[in-house]
Design a protein around this motif. Structure first.
Motif, PDB file in Angstrom:
ATOM      1  N   PRO A 160      38.832   3.110  11.271  1.00 40.87           N
ATOM      2  CA  PRO A 160      39.440   2.218  10.276  1.00 40.87           C
ATOM      3  C   PRO A 160      40.701   2.777   9.619  1.00 40.87           C
ATOM      4  O   PRO A 160      41.634   2.015   9.343  1.00 40.87           O
ATOM      5  CB  PRO A 160      38.314   2.052   9.232  1.00 40.87           C
ATOM      6  N   TYR A 161      40.744   4.081   9.383  1.00 43.69           N
ATOM      7  CA  TYR A 161      41.918   4.645   8.721  1.00 43.69           C
ATOM      8  C   TYR A 161      43.145   4.603   9.640  1.00 43.69           C
ATOM      9  O   TYR A 161      44.275   4.420   9.177  1.00 43.69           O
ATOM     10  CB  TYR A 161      41.649   6.076   8.256  1.00 43.69           C
ATOM     11  N   ILE A 162      42.938   4.741  10.958  1.00 41.26           N
ATOM     12  CA  ILE A 162      44.052   4.624  11.898  1.00 41.26           C
ATOM     13  C   ILE A 162      44.480   3.164  12.017  1.00 41.26           C
ATOM     14  O   ILE A 162      45.666   2.854  12.137  1.00 41.26           O
ATOM     15  CB  ILE A 162      43.675   5.204  13.273  1.00 41.26           C
ATOM     16  N   LEU A 163      43.515   2.257  11.947  1.00 42.20           N
ATOM     17  CA  LEU A 163      43.824   0.827  11.940  1.00 42.20           C
ATOM     18  C   LEU A 163      44.685   0.480  10.730  1.00 42.20           C
ATOM     19  O   LEU A 163      45.683  -0.253  10.846  1.00 42.20           O
ATOM     20  CB  LEU A 163      42.530   0.019  11.929  1.00 42.20           C
ATOM     21  N   ALA A 164      44.331   1.016   9.558  1.00 43.51           N
ATOM     22  CA  ALA A 164      45.120   0.779   8.340  1.00 43.51           C
ATOM     23  C   ALA A 164      46.515   1.377   8.474  1.00 43.51           C
ATOM     24  O   ALA A 164      47.516   0.760   8.074  1.00 43.51           O
ATOM     25  CB  ALA A 164      44.400   1.374   7.133  1.00 43.51           C
TER      26      ALA A 164
END
Length: 223
Positions: A160-164
């Motif tokens: 999720p943090y890479i998606l953000a």
């Protein structure tokens, strides 16, 4: 299916894929916005470009919130992968065809400068009204923002943090470096082809993983 994460680690692979996807698609989105705005008078051109960037930003946020939830539904990961294959085909066709004159007009409109020193800024583009340009930009933004978010979500949905980060990078590239990215992709075509290869890999990976999700239901229905 061949998995790059076996060699470089899943987080590193997801990060590199997201950067490649954003670079490739941000350039295309910038060209579309610039070309739509190129047919406007000078005093309206910057307003149309700003509208395009703001619309793309809002749409990316909305699509990111929705897409990550939808990809968790059985069958939609497979459908998303097939949709990305269509995106790959469109990118391949555009890269092979090439529209140097249109791309140059778009770059001049984005920068507001006469880059080829012919005395005009995007002078060869047919004139249009602000409403026509705005409608053209919004339609293109819907399609290209969905393409971008779907590709990024497919590459980084387990991180999720890479998606953000991918979402923020996409917005930054659109808002700050749109004209530079467009020129960069025009000068170094291999970057666009690399982005295309990454999106193709993500599409095939989504189709493979989506089929693994769907297969038990298909087999159960057949038996």
């Amino acid at each position: 299916m061949f998995d790059l994460s076996q060699f470089f680690g899943p987080e590193v692979v997801a990060f590199l894929m997201v950067v490649g996807i954003d670079l490739a698609l941000a350039g295309d989105n910038a060209i579309v916005i610039g070309l739509a705005a190129a047919g406007l008078p000078k005093e309206q051109r910057n307003k149309a470009i700003l509208l395009g960037v703001l619309a793309a930003t809002v749409l990316r946020i909305v699509f990111a919130l929705v897409t990550t939830q939808l990809l968790a539904i059985v069958g939609l990961l497979l459908a998303g992968g097939i949709l990305l294959l269509w995106v790959c085909w469109k990118m391949w066709r555009e890269l092979r065809t090439g529209h140097e004159a249109e791309q140059h007009a778009a770059e001049e409109a984005l920068e507001g400068r006469d880059l080829n020193q012919d005395g005009t800024i995007a002078g060869g583009v047919p004139r249009k009204t602000f409403a026509q340009a705005a409608w053209q930009i919004i339609i293109a933004d819907v399609s290209m923002s969905l393409d971008n978010v779907l590709a990024v979500a497919g590459a980084a949905r387990e991180h999720p943090y890479i998606l953000a980060f991918g979402l923020l990078l996409s917005i930054a590239l659109m808002g700050i470096a749109a004209s530079y990215i467009a020129r960069l992709l025009q000068r170094y075509r291999w970057i666009a082809y690399l982005g295309l290869a990454i999106i193709l890999y993500v599409a095939l990976k989504m189709i493979y993983e989506g089929w693994l999700e769907v297969a038990p239901f298909v087999n159960g229905a057949v038996s």
